[in-house]
Design a protein around this motif. Structure first.
Motif, PDB file in Angstrom:
ATOM      1  N   GLU A 191      35.337  47.029 -34.138  1.00 39.23           N
ATOM      2  CA  GLU A 191      35.375  46.711 -32.716  1.00 39.23           C
ATOM      3  C   GLU A 191      35.045  47.931 -31.869  1.00 39.23           C
ATOM      4  O   GLU A 191      34.329  47.836 -30.866  1.00 39.23           O
ATOM      5  N   ALA A 192      35.586  49.089 -32.259  1.00 36.55           N
ATOM      6  CA  ALA A 192      35.325  50.310 -31.500  1.00 36.55           C
ATOM      7  C   ALA A 192      33.839  50.671 -31.526  1.00 36.55           C
ATOM      8  O   ALA A 192      33.244  51.004 -30.499  1.00 36.55           O
ATOM      9  N   ALA A 193      33.216  50.602 -32.714  1.00 37.10           N
ATOM     10  CA  ALA A 193      31.789  50.899 -32.836  1.00 37.10           C
ATOM     11  C   ALA A 193      30.965  49.907 -32.030  1.00 37.10           C
ATOM     12  O   ALA A 193      29.977  50.277 -31.376  1.00 37.10           O
ATOM     13  N   MET A 194      31.371  48.640 -32.057  1.00 36.89           N
ATOM     14  CA  MET A 194      30.680  47.620 -31.296  1.00 36.89           C
ATOM     15  C   MET A 194      30.778  47.886 -29.793  1.00 36.89           C
ATOM     16  O   MET A 194      29.796  47.761 -29.050  1.00 36.89           O
ATOM     17  N   CYS A 195      31.956  48.299 -29.316  1.00 34.14           N
ATOM     18  CA  CYS A 195      32.147  48.581 -27.893  1.00 34.14           C
ATOM     19  C   CYS A 195      31.313  49.775 -27.446  1.00 34.14           C
ATOM     20  O   CYS A 195      30.749  49.776 -26.346  1.00 34.14           O
ATOM     21  N   ILE A 196      31.227  50.800 -28.292  1.00 37.74           N
ATOM     22  CA  ILE A 196      30.420  51.975 -27.944  1.00 37.74           C
ATOM     23  C   ILE A 196      28.950  51.599 -27.854  1.00 37.74           C
ATOM     24  O   ILE A 196      28.238  51.983 -26.912  1.00 37.74           O
ATOM     25  N   GLN A 197      28.472  50.830 -28.828  1.00 38.28           N
ATOM     26  CA  GLN A 197      27.077  50.399 -28.806  1.00 38.28           C
ATOM     27  C   GLN A 197      26.814  49.505 -27.592  1.00 38.28           C
ATOM     28  O   GLN A 197      25.760  49.612 -26.949  1.00 38.28           O
ATOM     29  N   LEU A 198      27.766  48.656 -27.267  1.00 39.27           N
ATOM     30  CA  LEU A 198      27.620  47.788 -26.107  1.00 39.27           C
ATOM     31  C   LEU A 198      27.591  48.616 -24.822  1.00 39.27           C
ATOM     32  O   LEU A 198      26.823  48.331 -23.899  1.00 39.27           O
ATOM     33  N   GLY A 199      28.419  49.666 -24.766  1.00 40.05           N
ATOM     34  CA  GLY A 199      28.414  50.549 -23.609  1.00 40.05           C
ATOM     35  C   GLY A 199      27.064  51.202 -23.410  1.00 40.05           C
ATOM     36  O   GLY A 199      26.572  51.318 -22.279  1.00 40.05           O
ATOM     37  N   LEU A 200      26.434  51.621 -24.498  1.00 38.11           N
ATOM     38  CA  LEU A 200      25.096  52.218 -24.422  1.00 38.11           C
ATOM     39  C   LEU A 200      24.066  51.191 -23.975  1.00 38.11           C
ATOM     40  O   LEU A 200      23.159  51.503 -23.194  1.00 38.11           O
ATOM     41  N   LEU A 201      24.194  49.962 -24.446  1.00 39.63           N
ATOM     42  CA  LEU A 201      23.273  48.901 -24.021  1.00 39.63           C
ATOM     43  C   LEU A 201      23.403  48.631 -22.520  1.00 39.63           C
ATOM     44  O   LEU A 201      22.408  48.395 -21.833  1.00 39.63           O
ATOM     45  N   CYS A 202      24.618  48.663 -22.015  1.00 43.56           N
ATOM     46  CA  CYS A 202      24.836  48.420 -20.587  1.00 43.56           C
ATOM     47  C   CYS A 202      24.239  49.525 -19.720  1.00 43.56           C
ATOM     48  O   CYS A 202      23.956  49.296 -18.542  1.00 43.56           O
ATOM     49  N   CYS A 203      24.048  50.696 -20.304  1.00 45.10           N
ATOM     50  CA  CYS A 203      23.558  51.849 -19.541  1.00 45.10           C
ATOM     51  C   CYS A 203      22.086  52.148 -19.803  1.00 45.10           C
ATOM     52  O   CYS A 203      21.617  53.272 -19.557  1.00 45.10           O
ATOM     53  N   GLN A 204      21.349  51.176 -20.298  1.00 50.69           N
ATOM     54  CA  GLN A 204      19.927  51.384 -20.515  1.00 50.69           C
ATOM     55  C   GLN A 204      19.220  51.663 -19.195  1.00 50.69           C
ATOM     56  O   GLN A 204      19.588  51.137 -18.146  1.00 50.69           O
ATOM     57  N   ALA A 205      18.195  52.504 -19.243  1.00 48.21           N
ATOM     58  CA  ALA A 205      17.442  52.842 -18.038  1.00 48.21           C
ATOM     59  C   ALA A 205      16.731  51.616 -17.484  1.00 48.21           C
ATOM     60  O   ALA A 205      16.642  51.419 -16.274  1.00 48.21           O
ATOM     61  N   SER A 206      16.233  50.773 -18.368  1.00 48.59           N
ATOM     62  CA  SER A 206      15.533  49.569 -17.956  1.00 48.59           C
ATOM     63  C   SER A 206      16.529  48.481 -17.559  1.00 48.59           C
ATOM     64  O   SER A 206      17.431  48.139 -18.333  1.00 48.59           O
ATOM     65  N   VAL A 207      16.363  47.952 -16.371  1.00 51.06           N
ATOM     66  CA  VAL A 207      17.251  46.892 -15.896  1.00 51.06           C
ATOM     67  C   VAL A 207      17.222  45.691 -16.835  1.00 51.06           C
ATOM     68  O   VAL A 207      18.257  45.125 -17.173  1.00 51.06           O
ATOM     69  N   SER A 208      16.035  45.297 -17.285  1.00 54.04           N
ATOM     70  CA  SER A 208      15.889  44.107 -18.124  1.00 54.04           C
ATOM     71  C   SER A 208      16.486  44.297 -19.509  1.00 54.04           C
ATOM     72  O   SER A 208      16.793  43.320 -20.193  1.00 54.04           O
TER      73      SER A 208
END
Length: 387
Positions: free
Chosen positions: A290-307
């Motif tokens: 769960e922790a690894a998933m949350c970190i990866q999800l956090g990075l996805l939310c902060c992508q430079a591209s809006v889409s």
């Protein structure tokens, strides 16, 4: 007087909704028009005349005090600073927006006080204060075990999903951060401080604004530099908050070095396949998947591209599903302390630059990889074992 009349209309509409809801539930929820307006004298007595001992915090709007009403109800009183012009706009905005929405993961507005120059908002009181009060204090952070942290994450997601997709009107919060997440007695989160929130009329999904408001380090690049505001603006801020909750670190942590920030640190660990090293060391037990998933999800939310950023509905599905596919993130939109943004190509750009488009092309291979996670057979283990 014009403001006061408008406020009365809003409060009466809320009263009608609450009464209707009480009828549907086969009962009365205790709302009455007399409960929506608080007398100044009553709030003075409840807060011991706004004693410093009763102060819960202080923001751009003004101080917030704990109050005890004669019926035994504990409330939080947000008092507008008399010299604050910005606070008056935030006061009006917060009343208008909070009277339109109701959700268990949003703080509840109980009423207000408007007497002479004094303007106050009265909220439900939440026992455990704000998330930052517990999360960033080494003596208190241990009380936030992984189960509660994951509960807070999912609760914030539900609140944002309601604002973005399920509320009567679409609302962008614009200031999602740990200090604006309040915790009740069971550590359930409630999003607060809607002074900067924007309402999206009709089916609009975005618009451009010249007035940029928010907190440094939490604002998405397309909004901070170009005024492009959308639901993905909140998604970016949530991504930073997500990394803070998992790591127990502030976005700009002096322990990460003079130029480093939490997002770039998380990205470096992810690239080096050392993702779990980001997890708060005060956690004696944690669900590593769960922790690894949350970190990866956090990075996805902060992508430079809006889409490339997921919306809140997708985020909720990712967190609540037992089996799902989570895309591998590309390099996020990293902002250093000096106000420089890094694009997906690694090129630093000043915050006053106009070269970063709304939708930035990702680095090669960024979203072409996926990883599958399954939580069907996950059990809690110590972080030492998880690493």
């Amino acid at each position: 007087m014009k403001f006061f009349r408008g406020l009365c209309i809003c409060l009466k509409k809320r009263l009608m909704r609450c009464r209707a809801k009480g009828d549907e539930d086969g009962g009365n929820d205790g709302w009455g028009l007399e409960n929506l307006f608080f007398e100044l004298r009553a709030l003075q007595i409840a807060t011991n005349f706004f004693s410093e001992l009763n102060m819960l915090g202080h923001g751009g709007f003004g101080p917030v005090y704990k109050g005890l009403m004669p019926n035994g109800q504990v409330v939080a009183v947000k008092k507008l600073s008399l010299e604050s012009r910005q606070g008056l706009r935030e006061f009006t905005n917060e009343v208008k927006l909070l009277l339109k929405v109701q959700h268990k993961n949003l703080v509840m507005l109980l009423g207000c006080c408007v007497e002479g120059p004094e303007k106050m908002l009265v909220y439900e009181y939440l026992e455990n204060k704000s998330l930052d009060y517990c999360l960033f204090d080494r003596r208190k952070s241990a009380s936030l075990d992984w189960t509660h942290r994951f509960q807070i994450i999912t609760g914030v997601v539900r609140g944002l999903l309601y604002l973005h997709e399920e509320a009567p009107v679409r609302i962008i919060h614009r200031d999602i951060k740990a200090s604006n997440i309040l915790l009740d007695e069971q550590l359930n989160p409630k999003i607060s401080d809607f002074g900067l929130a924007r309402l999206f009329p009709g089916d609009d999904t975005h618009f451009n604004t010249f007035k940029i408001s928010g907190t440094h380090g939490y604002m998405a690049p397309e909004y901070a530099m170009r005024g492009y505001l959308s639901v993905k603006t909140d998604v970016f801020s949530f991504g930073i908050l997500l990394l803070e909750i998992v790591s127990g670190r502030k976005n700009f942590d002096k322990l990460l070095g003079p130029k480093a920030d939490l997002l770039s640190y998380a990205w470096e660990l992810f690239q080096a396949k050392k993702t779990l090293e980001l997890v708060d060391t005060s956690l004696t037990e944690c669900n590593p998947d769960e922790a690894a998933m949350c970190i990866q999800l956090g990075l996805l939310c902060c992508q430079a591209s809006v889409s490339e950023r997921p919306d809140m509905n997708s985020i909720y599905l990712m967190l609540s599903s037992d089996s799902f596919v989570l895309p591998k993130p590309g390099i996020p939109a990293i902002q250093g302390r000096g106000g420089h943004w890094t694009t997906s190509s690694g090129t630093p750009t000043n915050t006053n630059g106009s070269s970063i488009p709304t939708d930035i092309t990702k680095a090669s291979g960024g979203s072409s990889f996926v990883e599958e996670y399954s939580r069907n057979s996950i059990s809690c283990s110590s972080m030492d074992e998880g690493r």
